[in-house]
Design a protein around this motif. Structure first.
Motif, PDB file in Angstrom:
ATOM      1  N   PHE A 115     -21.303  11.831  13.254  1.00 54.26           N
ATOM      2  CA  PHE A 115     -20.342  10.859  12.744  1.00 54.26           C
ATOM      3  C   PHE A 115     -18.933  11.428  12.619  1.00 54.26           C
ATOM      4  N   GLY A 116     -18.749  12.648  13.069  1.00 50.95           N
ATOM      5  CA  GLY A 116     -17.422  13.245  13.060  1.00 50.95           C
ATOM      6  C   GLY A 116     -16.989  13.715  11.680  1.00 50.95           C
ATOM      7  N   VAL A 117     -15.763  14.184  11.634  1.00 50.28           N
ATOM      8  CA  VAL A 117     -15.187  14.721  10.414  1.00 50.28           C
ATOM      9  C   VAL A 117     -14.770  13.576   9.483  1.00 50.28           C
ATOM     10  N   ILE A 118     -14.968  13.769   8.197  1.00 53.42           N
ATOM     11  CA  ILE A 118     -14.548  12.786   7.202  1.00 53.42           C
ATOM     12  C   ILE A 118     -13.082  13.022   6.877  1.00 53.42           C
ATOM     13  N   ASP A 119     -12.288  11.968   6.978  1.00 50.28           N
ATOM     14  CA  ASP A 119     -10.864  12.055   6.661  1.00 50.28           C
ATOM     15  C   ASP A 119     -10.709  11.988   5.149  1.00 50.28           C
ATOM     16  N   THR A 120     -10.265  13.081   4.556  1.00 51.33           N
ATOM     17  CA  THR A 120     -10.127  13.133   3.095  1.00 51.33           C
ATOM     18  C   THR A 120      -8.671  13.109   2.649  1.00 51.33           C
ATOM     19  N   THR A 121      -7.748  12.779   3.566  1.00 46.05           N
ATOM     20  CA  THR A 121      -6.343  12.707   3.177  1.00 46.05           C
ATOM     21  C   THR A 121      -6.133  11.549   2.214  1.00 46.05           C
ATOM     22  N   ASP A 122      -5.229  11.734   1.288  1.00 44.80           N
ATOM     23  CA  ASP A 122      -4.937  10.706   0.296  1.00 44.80           C
ATOM     24  C   ASP A 122      -4.159   9.572   0.957  1.00 44.80           C
ATOM     25  N   ASP A 123      -4.652   8.356   0.789  1.00 47.74           N
ATOM     26  CA  ASP A 123      -3.992   7.175   1.348  1.00 47.74           C
ATOM     27  C   ASP A 123      -3.391   6.402   0.180  1.00 47.74           C
ATOM     28  N   ALA A 124      -2.089   6.401   0.068  1.00 44.82           N
ATOM     29  CA  ALA A 124      -1.410   5.782  -1.069  1.00 44.82           C
ATOM     30  C   ALA A 124      -1.515   4.263  -1.079  1.00 44.82           C
ATOM     31  N   GLU A 125      -1.739   3.662   0.074  1.00 49.92           N
ATOM     32  CA  GLU A 125      -1.806   2.205   0.160  1.00 49.92           C
ATOM     33  C   GLU A 125      -3.244   1.724  -0.035  1.00 49.92           C
ATOM     34  N   PRO A 126      -3.483   0.856  -1.028  1.00 53.93           N
ATOM     35  CA  PRO A 126      -4.844   0.358  -1.230  1.00 53.93           C
ATOM     36  C   PRO A 126      -5.280  -0.628  -0.145  1.00 53.93           C
ATOM     37  N   PHE A 127      -4.325  -1.313   0.460  1.00 49.54           N
ATOM     38  CA  PHE A 127      -4.613  -2.296   1.502  1.00 49.54           C
ATOM     39  C   PHE A 127      -3.692  -2.046   2.688  1.00 49.54           C
ATOM     40  N   HIS A 128      -4.220  -2.236   3.886  1.00 46.50           N
ATOM     41  CA  HIS A 128      -3.434  -2.013   5.081  1.00 46.50           C
ATOM     42  C   HIS A 128      -3.002  -3.322   5.741  1.00 46.50           C
ATOM     43  N   ALA A 129      -3.500  -4.433   5.217  1.00 46.16           N
ATOM     44  CA  ALA A 129      -3.118  -5.760   5.712  1.00 46.16           C
ATOM     45  C   ALA A 129      -3.311  -6.758   4.570  1.00 46.16           C
ATOM     46  N   ASP A 130      -2.577  -7.849   4.625  1.00 49.97           N
ATOM     47  CA  ASP A 130      -2.664  -8.861   3.573  1.00 49.97           C
ATOM     48  C   ASP A 130      -4.077  -9.413   3.409  1.00 49.97           C
ATOM     49  N   TRP A 131      -4.803  -9.584   4.507  1.00 47.77           N
ATOM     50  CA  TRP A 131      -6.136 -10.168   4.427  1.00 47.77           C
ATOM     51  C   TRP A 131      -7.078  -9.280   3.616  1.00 47.77           C
ATOM     52  N   GLU A 132      -6.862  -7.970   3.651  1.00 48.38           N
ATOM     53  CA  GLU A 132      -7.713  -7.073   2.867  1.00 48.38           C
ATOM     54  C   GLU A 132      -7.533  -7.327   1.378  1.00 48.38           C
ATOM     55  N   ALA A 133      -6.310  -7.520   0.946  1.00 49.38           N
ATOM     56  CA  ALA A 133      -6.039  -7.818  -0.465  1.00 49.38           C
ATOM     57  C   ALA A 133      -6.670  -9.153  -0.862  1.00 49.38           C
ATOM     58  N   ARG A 134      -6.653 -10.119   0.035  1.00 45.02           N
ATOM     59  CA  ARG A 134      -7.262 -11.420  -0.266  1.00 45.02           C
ATOM     60  C   ARG A 134      -8.788 -11.313  -0.362  1.00 45.02           C
ATOM     61  N   VAL A 135      -9.392 -10.514   0.503  1.00 45.34           N
ATOM     62  CA  VAL A 135     -10.846 -10.307   0.432  1.00 45.34           C
ATOM     63  C   VAL A 135     -11.198  -9.618  -0.884  1.00 45.34           C
ATOM     64  N   PHE A 136     -10.405  -8.624  -1.281  1.00 39.75           N
ATOM     65  CA  PHE A 136     -10.627  -7.936  -2.548  1.00 39.75           C
ATOM     66  C   PHE A 136     -10.554  -8.929  -3.719  1.00 39.75           C
ATOM     67  N   ALA A 137      -9.501  -9.756  -3.734  1.00 44.20           N
ATOM     68  CA  ALA A 137      -9.319 -10.733  -4.812  1.00 44.20           C
ATOM     69  C   ALA A 137     -10.444 -11.767  -4.825  1.00 44.20           C
ATOM     70  N   LEU A 138     -10.867 -12.208  -3.659  1.00 40.67           N
ATOM     71  CA  LEU A 138     -11.948 -13.177  -3.564  1.00 40.67           C
ATOM     72  C   LEU A 138     -13.246 -12.595  -4.113  1.00 40.67           C
ATOM     73  N   GLN A 139     -13.544 -11.360  -3.759  1.00 44.84           N
ATOM     74  CA  GLN A 139     -14.760 -10.718  -4.257  1.00 44.84           C
ATOM     75  C   GLN A 139     -14.733 -10.620  -5.776  1.00 44.84           C
ATOM     76  N   ARG A 140     -13.592 -10.221  -6.324  1.00 45.97           N
ATOM     77  CA  ARG A 140     -13.468 -10.098  -7.787  1.00 45.97           C
ATOM     78  C   ARG A 140     -13.638 -11.467  -8.453  1.00 45.97           C
ATOM     79  N   ALA A 141     -13.014 -12.504  -7.905  1.00 48.69           N
ATOM     80  CA  ALA A 141     -13.113 -13.839  -8.485  1.00 48.69           C
ATOM     81  C   ALA A 141     -14.552 -14.354  -8.459  1.00 48.69           C
ATOM     82  N   LEU A 142     -15.258 -14.116  -7.363  1.00 46.59           N
ATOM     83  CA  LEU A 142     -16.641 -14.568  -7.258  1.00 46.59           C
ATOM     84  C   LEU A 142     -17.554 -13.812  -8.218  1.00 46.59           C
TER      85      LEU A 142
END
Length: 94
Positions: A13-40
Motif C-alpha cells: 500500500f506504499g508509504v503513509i503520508d504523515t505530513t501535517d495538512d492544515a486544511e480540513p477540507f480540500h473542496a466545498d463538497w467535502e465540508a458539506r458531506v461532513f456537515a450532513l453526516q453531523r446533522a444526521l
C-alpha cells in the motif's frame, strides 16, 4: 472478520503520508458531506456505529479508489436508502 479498511500489517500500500495538512477540507463538497453526516447523527437518523459499518462494508475496489469523504458520502447514501429516508439512487449522478 477482516475488512478492506483493516490493512494493518499488509504490504503493497506504499508509504503513509504523515505530513501535517492544515486544511480540513480540500473542496466545498467535502465540508458539506461532513456537515450532513453531523446533522444526521444529531437527528439520530443513524448512529456512529452504523455509519462506520456502512463505510467498512464498501466493496474493496470502491473503498480503495475512494477518497476519505467519498467513503463518507457512500455511507450516508447507503444508510439513508437502507432506512427508507430516501429512495434508492436518489443521490446518484445522472
Amino acid at each position: 472478520m477482516a475488512r478492506i479498511n483493516d490493512v494493518g500489517g499488509m504490504t503493497g500500500f506504499g508509504v503513509i503520508d504523515t505530513t501535517d495538512d492544515a486544511e480540513p477540507f480540500h473542496a466545498d463538497w467535502e465540508a458539506r458531506v461532513f456537515a450532513l453526516q453531523r446533522a444526521l447523527l444529531v437527528k439520530k437518523i443513524f448512529n456512529l456505529d452504523e455509519f462506520r459499518d456502512a463505510v467498512e462494508t464498501m466493496p474493496p475496489q470502491e473503498y480503495l479508489a475512494a477518497s476519505y469523504y467519498e467513503r463518507w458520502f457512500h455511507a450516508i447514501r447507503t444508510l439513508l436508502e437502507r432506512k427508507g429516508v430516501m429512495g434508492e439512487g436518489a443521490l446518484d449522478d445522472d
